[in-house]
Design a protein around this motif. Sequence first.
Motif: not given
Length: 417
Positions: A2-17
Amino acid sequence: MLRYRPKSNPQVDAILNTQGLAFSPEAEEQAQNTYATFFEKHYEFYNRKIEWVWEQGTCEISPPDLPCFRTEVKRLNAKHKPFAVYWANSTTQAEFFDEWSRLGVVNAGGWHFNSEFNNRLRPYHWDVFMDGTRTARNIADYWCKKMQGKNATLAGDPALRATKRKLGILTQEYPVTQKNALDLYKMVTGGVCGSAADAAEPVYTPSNIAQGQQTANVAVQKLKAEGVTTLVIMSDPINPTFTTTAATRQQWYPEHLLAGSGLIDYDPLGRLYDPTQWRNAFGPGHLADPAPPERTDAFRAAADVGVRDNGAGGLIFAYMSMVASMVQMAGPDLKPLNVERGMHSLPPGGGWEATKNPLSILLKYGPGDYTAIEDSRHTYWDPNARSKIDGKQGAYVAFEGGRRFEIGKWPAGEPKA
């Protein structure tokens, strides 16, 4: 598995994007399926068919909802009954791995947790990245042999360059990370070298991105007031975004000693940090010397099964490789203790001494050691260099052709930047 994909965080995603580093669930699933075909083709699973599945998490990651992670583990265990679980980008959620271990499920993840945590949960808990205890020893070895007792000549502030070095240590306020900072502090204030005057007591920050800049402002104010000339951040890869911004706002330009941990020496992430600060970043880097995508293990594995890698699964491939090795090394009787025996029987693989290849990281396990990476390169940030990873401006540049050094084997001499 099983791979666990954590719940997305909009602020984290915005920085990484901003650097193209936030990937969709569909792209990650495609990568996982491709690599599964590769491992099925090349690894010995003793007539077993591994089912690689994934689940989207529901718990907040920043700040981490730690009770939620324990409940989530129980739910996922009841649903899937996995033999092994991995989470490829966890930095603070120790409760997640503790709960899986309590349930007798092999688990991988938790970047740079202190080795005491790994050993307490043996034979269940493992990780790809160097544990925090070894990371602290590696930093201390570099500091003691190259920096202690000398002026901070690589700082951005001319006044600091004429000042004897004083180390500041910044990490998250969780037991599995705090212990690493305390270990390093003790080593550089008399345990290995130096005295109490050579370092400030560690500063701990909550992992809460919504208050990240406010938290960083307070931390930098404290470090600056303590007379710190040299800062090492032992944290996740987002923290330096806020910390370097706070430092510039407060007109504090110290040396930035790389911990090597938290993907700190990955080119695209380096571009997230304030450039007037990061031009003074140097030290150990755990990652291999940068290479174009077609030279990475993930790309070559995908090509081996007739697929062009989509770029979403670099970390996924690393963790799947570890899990696949566990199944292979356990032998016909697949039990956690046999995983431990098998993995600890593996000879060291890669490393500079054996290969003279800057892309070859030393991977090694053994009694008391449940993490893979065992060496690091000597590197610095160059805002003008072109990255071999994506061709963009801003990259880490390694000394000595990317030569890697095992823990305790840093040569004496001046640090470089």
